[in-house]
Motif scaffolding. Structure first.
Motif, mmCIF file in Angstrom:
data_model
loop_
_atom_site.group_PDB
_atom_site.id
_atom_site.type_symbol
_atom_site.label_atom_id
_atom_site.label_comp_id
_atom_site.label_asym_id
_atom_site.label_seq_id
_atom_site.Cartn_x
_atom_site.Cartn_y
_atom_site.Cartn_z
ATOM 1 N N ASP A 18 0.835 -1.210 0.000
ATOM 2 C CA ASP A 18 0.000 0.000 0.000
ATOM 3 C C ASP A 18 0.862 1.249 0.000
ATOM 4 O O ASP A 18 1.987 1.264 0.527
ATOM 5 C CB ASP A 18 -0.899 0.037 1.239
ATOM 6 C CG ASP A 18 -1.911 -1.093 1.256
ATOM 7 O OD1 ASP A 18 -2.186 -1.648 0.183
ATOM 8 O OD2 ASP A 18 -2.409 -1.410 2.350
ATOM 9 N N THR A 51 1.316 5.118 1.400
ATOM 10 C CA THR A 51 0.997 5.773 2.668
ATOM 11 C C THR A 51 1.273 7.276 2.561
ATOM 12 O O THR A 51 1.901 7.740 1.610
ATOM 13 C CB THR A 51 1.844 5.190 3.817
ATOM 14 O OG1 THR A 51 3.252 5.348 3.497
ATOM 15 C CG2 THR A 51 1.540 3.715 4.028
ATOM 16 N N TRP A 61 2.933 10.969 -2.334
ATOM 17 C CA TRP A 61 2.723 9.888 -1.383
ATOM 18 C C TRP A 61 4.045 9.171 -1.137
ATOM 19 O O TRP A 61 5.038 9.378 -1.836
ATOM 20 C CB TRP A 61 1.684 8.904 -1.920
ATOM 21 C CG TRP A 61 2.027 8.324 -3.265
ATOM 22 C CD1 TRP A 61 2.768 7.216 -3.536
ATOM 23 C CD2 TRP A 61 1.657 8.864 -4.549
ATOM 24 N NE1 TRP A 61 2.880 7.020 -4.889
ATOM 25 C CE2 TRP A 61 2.198 8.002 -5.530
ATOM 26 C CE3 TRP A 61 0.904 9.978 -4.947
ATOM 27 C CZ2 TRP A 61 2.018 8.236 -6.893
ATOM 28 C CZ3 TRP A 61 0.728 10.201 -6.305
ATOM 29 C CH2 TRP A 61 1.273 9.344 -7.270
ATOM 30 N N ARG A 93 -3.438 4.189 -5.267
ATOM 31 C CA ARG A 93 -3.066 2.799 -5.041
ATOM 32 C C ARG A 93 -1.883 2.442 -5.930
ATOM 33 O O ARG A 93 -1.639 3.076 -6.963
ATOM 34 C CB ARG A 93 -4.234 1.854 -5.313
ATOM 35 C CG ARG A 93 -4.668 1.759 -6.763
ATOM 36 C CD ARG A 93 -5.754 0.706 -6.914
ATOM 37 N NE ARG A 93 -6.246 0.618 -8.294
ATOM 38 C CZ ARG A 93 -7.159 -0.259 -8.704
ATOM 39 N NH1 ARG A 93 -7.681 -1.118 -7.840
ATOM 40 N NH2 ARG A 93 -7.558 -0.274 -9.962
ATOM 41 N N SER A 135 -5.691 3.871 -0.882
ATOM 42 C CA SER A 135 -5.360 4.646 0.318
ATOM 43 C C SER A 135 -6.637 5.219 0.924
ATOM 44 O O SER A 135 -7.704 5.207 0.310
ATOM 45 C CB SER A 135 -4.420 5.797 -0.049
ATOM 46 O OG SER A 135 -5.109 6.755 -0.867
#
Length: 290
Positions: A36, A38, A54, A103, A115
């Motif tokens: 994932d 974050t 991100w 994502r 996310s």
């Protein structure tokens, strides 16, 4: 170990382990799932753009960014596939809220979970290029409604606002902007202020359609086009020209108002309605172009 490939097969054991089945086909698997993303964040949020970044998990080669209006159903938003970040979202509407999801895209068909939503609010955009057009059809109707980043100043609460009666609009379809500056014999004020412009005001021209509210002379009003230095203070309004739709009829008329005579430092083009009759200063305006 995410770096390892594992193999597994299965058999069935029956009757106290004395009658096992044949082994199943062997399957291969890995624990190296698509990680994932974050810490999704929005930076440099402007009126029409926003930069999204991100932290990645380390294995993805591409990412999908999906965005849309506040609370949009996931899957119905606008998707952007990228192999690098940050990403700049474009075509946003000023003074609006958006949700953004990200994502990771790993091997074919292997994606991370989306996310959590990152929520952002765009600032009021400026008019940076012409033509700038507004037909008042996309912002809802009723008291207090107006295009995003427009400012309303009036002695009558909620006006000017977008009138939802299509028959009142230019061409008989869509909506129009309704002005009401007084509700009695006492004169009032009513201003619609456009977003600020970064262009030289004296090089611009404001075109629009307007009509009287009613055929009665008590409703007769004129349109005053001017410029303000503060969108919230009508005392800064400097009139440039006044035009008046024909009194005694509600026929729409087209007006062109050059702003070449304005020599001040204001960057907010504004429209005011002056009472010319005995009681009210009401007016309809539509299909504006700068």
């Amino acid at each position: 170990d995410p770096s390892m490939t594992y193999y597994a097969c299965i058999l069935s054991v029956c009757q106290d382990y004395e009658d096992p089945s044949y082994w199943s086909d062997t399957i291969a698997f890995s624990t190296d799932f698509c990680p994932d993303v974050t810490n999704v964040r929005a930076t440099d949020v402007q009126g029409n753009t926003a930069v999204i970044d991100w932290d990645e998990g380390g294995r993805a080669e591409e990412w999908e960014v999906q965005y849309g209006p506040l609370g949009f159903p996931q899957g119905d938003g606008i998707s952007v596939i990228t192999n690098s970040h940050p990403v700049t979202l474009t075509g946003l509407i000023g003074e609006s809220q958006y949700d953004v999801y990200v994502r990771a895209l790993c091997q074919s068909g292997d994606t991370s979970f989306w996310s959590f939503a990152k929520r952002l609010t765009t600032s009021c955009g400026s008019i940076d290029a012409v033509p700038y057009t507004e037909n008042f059809n996309n912002w809802g109707t009723g008291s207090g409604t107006r295009p995003n980043c427009w400012t309303a100043i009036s002695s009558v609460s909620g006006t000017p606002y977008i009138n939802g009666t299509s028959s009142n609009a230019h061409g008989g379809t869509g909506y129009c902007l309704y002005f009401a500056g007084s509700t009695s014999a006492a004169p009032g004020h009513c201003y619609a202020v456009l977003p600020p412009t970064t262009l030289q005001v004296s090089n611009l021209q404001l075109n629009f359609w307007a009509r009287q509210y009613n055929t009665s002379t008590m409703y007769a009003a004129a349109v005053v086009v001017g410029v303000m230095t503060s969108a919230s203070d009508y005392s800064t309004f400097v009139p440039v020209d006044t035009v008046m739709p024909e009194v005694g009829t509600t026929t729409w008329q087209y007006f062109e108002v050059p702003l070449s005579s304005y020599l001040g430092a204001g960057n907010y083009i504004a429209i005011s309605i002056d009472r010319m009759g005995t009681t009210y200063n009401y007016m309809y305006l539509d299909d504006l172009e700068l």
